[in-house]
Design a protein around this motif. Structure first.
Motif, PDB file in Angstrom:
ATOM      1  N   GLY A 186       0.839  -1.185   0.000  1.00 48.01           N
ATOM      2  CA  GLY A 186       0.000   0.000   0.000  1.00 48.01           C
ATOM      3  C   GLY A 186       0.874   1.235   0.000  1.00 48.01           C
ATOM      4  O   GLY A 186       2.106   1.141   0.020  1.00 48.01           O
ATOM      5  N   GLY A 187       0.246   2.404  -0.021  1.00 48.94           N
ATOM      6  CA  GLY A 187       1.008   3.632  -0.177  1.00 48.94           C
ATOM      7  C   GLY A 187       0.757   4.657   0.898  1.00 48.94           C
ATOM      8  O   GLY A 187       0.108   4.395   1.913  1.00 48.94           O
ATOM      9  N   VAL A 188       1.306   5.849   0.651  1.00 43.99           N
ATOM     10  CA  VAL A 188       1.105   7.020   1.500  1.00 43.99           C
ATOM     11  C   VAL A 188       0.700   8.181   0.599  1.00 43.99           C
ATOM     12  O   VAL A 188       0.647   8.057  -0.614  1.00 43.99           O
ATOM     13  CB  VAL A 188       2.391   7.364   2.293  1.00 43.99           C
ATOM     14  N   LYS A 189       0.386   9.302   1.209  1.00 42.42           N
ATOM     15  CA  LYS A 189      -0.065  10.492   0.486  1.00 42.42           C
ATOM     16  C   LYS A 189      -1.271  10.141  -0.395  1.00 42.42           C
ATOM     17  O   LYS A 189      -2.160   9.411   0.063  1.00 42.42           O
ATOM     18  CB  LYS A 189       1.099  11.121  -0.302  1.00 42.42           C
ATOM     19  N   ASP A 190      -1.294  10.571  -1.648  1.00 40.32           N
ATOM     20  CA  ASP A 190      -2.458  10.309  -2.493  1.00 40.32           C
ATOM     21  C   ASP A 190      -2.486   8.887  -3.040  1.00 40.32           C
ATOM     22  O   ASP A 190      -3.367   8.549  -3.832  1.00 40.32           O
ATOM     23  CB  ASP A 190      -2.507  11.313  -3.656  1.00 40.32           C
ATOM     24  N   SER A 191      -1.551   8.052  -2.625  1.00 38.10           N
ATOM     25  CA  SER A 191      -1.591   6.637  -2.999  1.00 38.10           C
ATOM     26  C   SER A 191      -2.381   5.812  -1.995  1.00 38.10           C
ATOM     27  O   SER A 191      -2.384   4.582  -2.077  1.00 38.10           O
ATOM     28  CB  SER A 191      -0.166   6.079  -3.133  1.00 38.10           C
ATOM     29  N   GLY A 192      -3.051   6.479  -1.063  1.00 38.67           N
ATOM     30  CA  GLY A 192      -4.007   5.776  -0.218  1.00 38.67           C
ATOM     31  C   GLY A 192      -3.495   5.442   1.164  1.00 38.67           C
ATOM     32  O   GLY A 192      -2.370   5.764   1.544  1.00 38.67           O
ATOM     33  N   ALA A 193      -4.346   4.777   1.918  1.00 35.76           N
ATOM     34  CA  ALA A 193      -4.041   4.376   3.287  1.00 35.76           C
ATOM     35  C   ALA A 193      -4.404   2.910   3.449  1.00 35.76           C
ATOM     36  O   ALA A 193      -5.185   2.354   2.676  1.00 35.76           O
ATOM     37  CB  ALA A 193      -4.819   5.229   4.286  1.00 35.76           C
ATOM     38  N   GLY A 194      -3.850   2.289   4.491  1.00 38.92           N
ATOM     39  CA  GLY A 194      -4.118   0.880   4.715  1.00 38.92           C
ATOM     40  C   GLY A 194      -3.204   0.001   3.889  1.00 38.92           C
ATOM     41  O   GLY A 194      -2.466   0.480   3.021  1.00 38.92           O
ATOM     42  N   ARG A 195      -3.255  -1.307   4.144  1.00 44.02           N
ATOM     43  CA  ARG A 195      -2.366  -2.238   3.468  1.00 44.02           C
ATOM     44  C   ARG A 195      -3.127  -3.459   2.979  1.00 44.02           C
ATOM     45  O   ARG A 195      -4.064  -3.920   3.623  1.00 44.02           O
ATOM     46  CB  ARG A 195      -1.232  -2.673   4.405  1.00 44.02           C
ATOM     47  N   GLU A 196      -2.698  -3.978   1.820  1.00 45.85           N
ATOM     48  CA  GLU A 196      -3.223  -5.228   1.286  1.00 45.85           C
ATOM     49  C   GLU A 196      -2.296  -6.373   1.683  1.00 45.85           C
ATOM     50  O   GLU A 196      -1.192  -6.159   2.173  1.00 45.85           O
ATOM     51  CB  GLU A 196      -3.304  -5.153  -0.241  1.00 45.85           C
ATOM     52  N   GLY A 197      -2.760  -7.599   1.403  1.00 50.47           N
ATOM     53  CA  GLY A 197      -2.019  -8.791   1.757  1.00 50.47           C
ATOM     54  C   GLY A 197      -2.873  -9.653   2.667  1.00 50.47           C
ATOM     55  O   GLY A 197      -3.721  -9.124   3.397  1.00 50.47           O
ATOM     56  N   PRO A 198      -2.703 -10.969   2.653  1.00 49.89           N
ATOM     57  CA  PRO A 198      -3.600 -11.855   3.417  1.00 49.89           C
ATOM     58  C   PRO A 198      -3.764 -11.477   4.870  1.00 49.89           C
ATOM     59  O   PRO A 198      -4.885 -11.400   5.381  1.00 49.89           O
ATOM     60  CB  PRO A 198      -2.934 -13.224   3.249  1.00 49.89           C
ATOM     61  N   ARG A 199      -2.672 -11.233   5.557  1.00 49.98           N
ATOM     62  CA  ARG A 199      -2.782 -10.880   6.980  1.00 49.98           C
ATOM     63  C   ARG A 199      -3.586  -9.610   7.166  1.00 49.98           C
ATOM     64  O   ARG A 199      -4.443  -9.507   8.050  1.00 49.98           O
ATOM     65  CB  ARG A 199      -1.380 -10.703   7.579  1.00 49.98           C
ATOM     66  N   PHE A 200      -3.338  -8.627   6.308  1.00 54.45           N
ATOM     67  CA  PHE A 200      -3.985  -7.330   6.457  1.00 54.45           C
ATOM     68  C   PHE A 200      -5.440  -7.392   6.019  1.00 54.45           C
ATOM     69  O   PHE A 200      -6.300  -6.693   6.568  1.00 54.45           O
ATOM     70  CB  PHE A 200      -3.179  -6.282   5.683  1.00 54.45           C
ATOM     71  N   ALA A 201      -5.738  -8.236   5.018  1.00 57.32           N
ATOM     72  CA  ALA A 201      -7.130  -8.438   4.621  1.00 57.32           C
ATOM     73  C   ALA A 201      -7.922  -9.086   5.758  1.00 57.32           C
ATOM     74  O   ALA A 201      -9.077  -8.723   6.014  1.00 57.32           O
ATOM     75  CB  ALA A 201      -7.193  -9.299   3.369  1.00 57.32           C
ATOM     76  N   ILE A 202      -7.325 -10.053   6.449  1.00 52.85           N
ATOM     77  CA  ILE A 202      -7.983 -10.692   7.582  1.00 52.85           C
ATOM     78  C   ILE A 202      -8.242  -9.665   8.685  1.00 52.85           C
ATOM     79  O   ILE A 202      -9.332  -9.618   9.282  1.00 52.85           O
ATOM     80  CB  ILE A 202      -7.132 -11.862   8.106  1.00 52.85           C
TER      81      ILE A 202
END
Length: 215
Positions: A186-202
């Motif tokens: 995932g990103g910062v600034k205008d690239s968004g907030a939060g994170r993807e990936g199995p652990r983070f999706a759970i």
């Protein structure tokens, strides 16, 4: 970022691998390349030579790297951004049948959409910088901050990039799109907030409860 001590062959390979897959229609594709001036005269011909081998054609064929963009409007926009960039065209910059030829632009200035925005097309913009400080500053001026990559043989440079680049991820000596399922993405600034990936999706789908018992 390509540092003066980088493996230039590996860096050129990575730019082509990361810049033209899915015809550049990926938020994580290589779009902007910052090269330290002492090695730019050696790096640019390596990149230009590799771009010649990028296959353009039918996306159903396994050898195809660049195919027509998602629709005609997208193709028109990308060509407009190339024309308006005021940059030198090292390769491409035109139609190749229904597709846009793999394109390399040099010296794209700040303020040009091809540099400032996500182009979502087969276009790589290359700029020479006097040193790494200038490279870090150029990266961080962007309103986006998804992933970045730095090519270097120096651990000091690698850790400086990790510390100073404002992005959700920094990859050393590979494309910024390098991923494994256990990585937070995932990103910062205008690239968004939060994170993807199995652990983070759970975690996104988990209700965390707290209980307090006072004896």
């Amino acid at each position: 970022m390509v540092a003066a001590d980088a493996d230039l062959e590996a860096a050129a390979d990575a730019v082509v691998r990361g810049g033209y897959y899915a015809s550049g229609q990926a938020c994580i594709s290589v779009q902007r390349v910052l090269v330290e001036e002492p090695v730019a005269v050696r790096f640019l011909p390596l990149l230009a030579e590799r771009v010649k081998s990028v296959a353009v054609g039918d996306p159903r064929l396994p050898e195809t790297r660049v195919a027509p963009l998602i629709d005609e409007a997208a193709a028109g926009r990308v060509l407009e951004w190339i024309a308006a960039s005021g940059a030198g065209v090292m390769a491409g910059g035109h139609r190749d049948g229904r597709a846009i030829a793999p394109t390399v632009l040099s010296g794209v200035p700040d303020g040009a959409a091809a540099w400032d925005e996500e182009i979502f097309g087969p276009v790589v913009c290359v700029r020479q910088v006097p040193d790494l400080d200038a490279a870090f500053a150029a990266v961080n001026r962007s309103r986006y901050g998804l992933h970045a990559a730095v090519f270097t043989r120096s651990l000091a440079t690698a850790f400086a990039a990790i510390e100073r680049i404002e992005a959700g991820g920094v990859v050393v000596n590979d494309v910024p799109g390098f991923r494994a399922d256990n990585m937070p993405y995932g990103g910062v600034k205008d690239s968004g907030a939060g994170r993807e990936g199995p652990r983070f999706a759970i975690e996104e789908l988990t209700v965390t409860r707290m209980a307090i018992i006072r004896p």
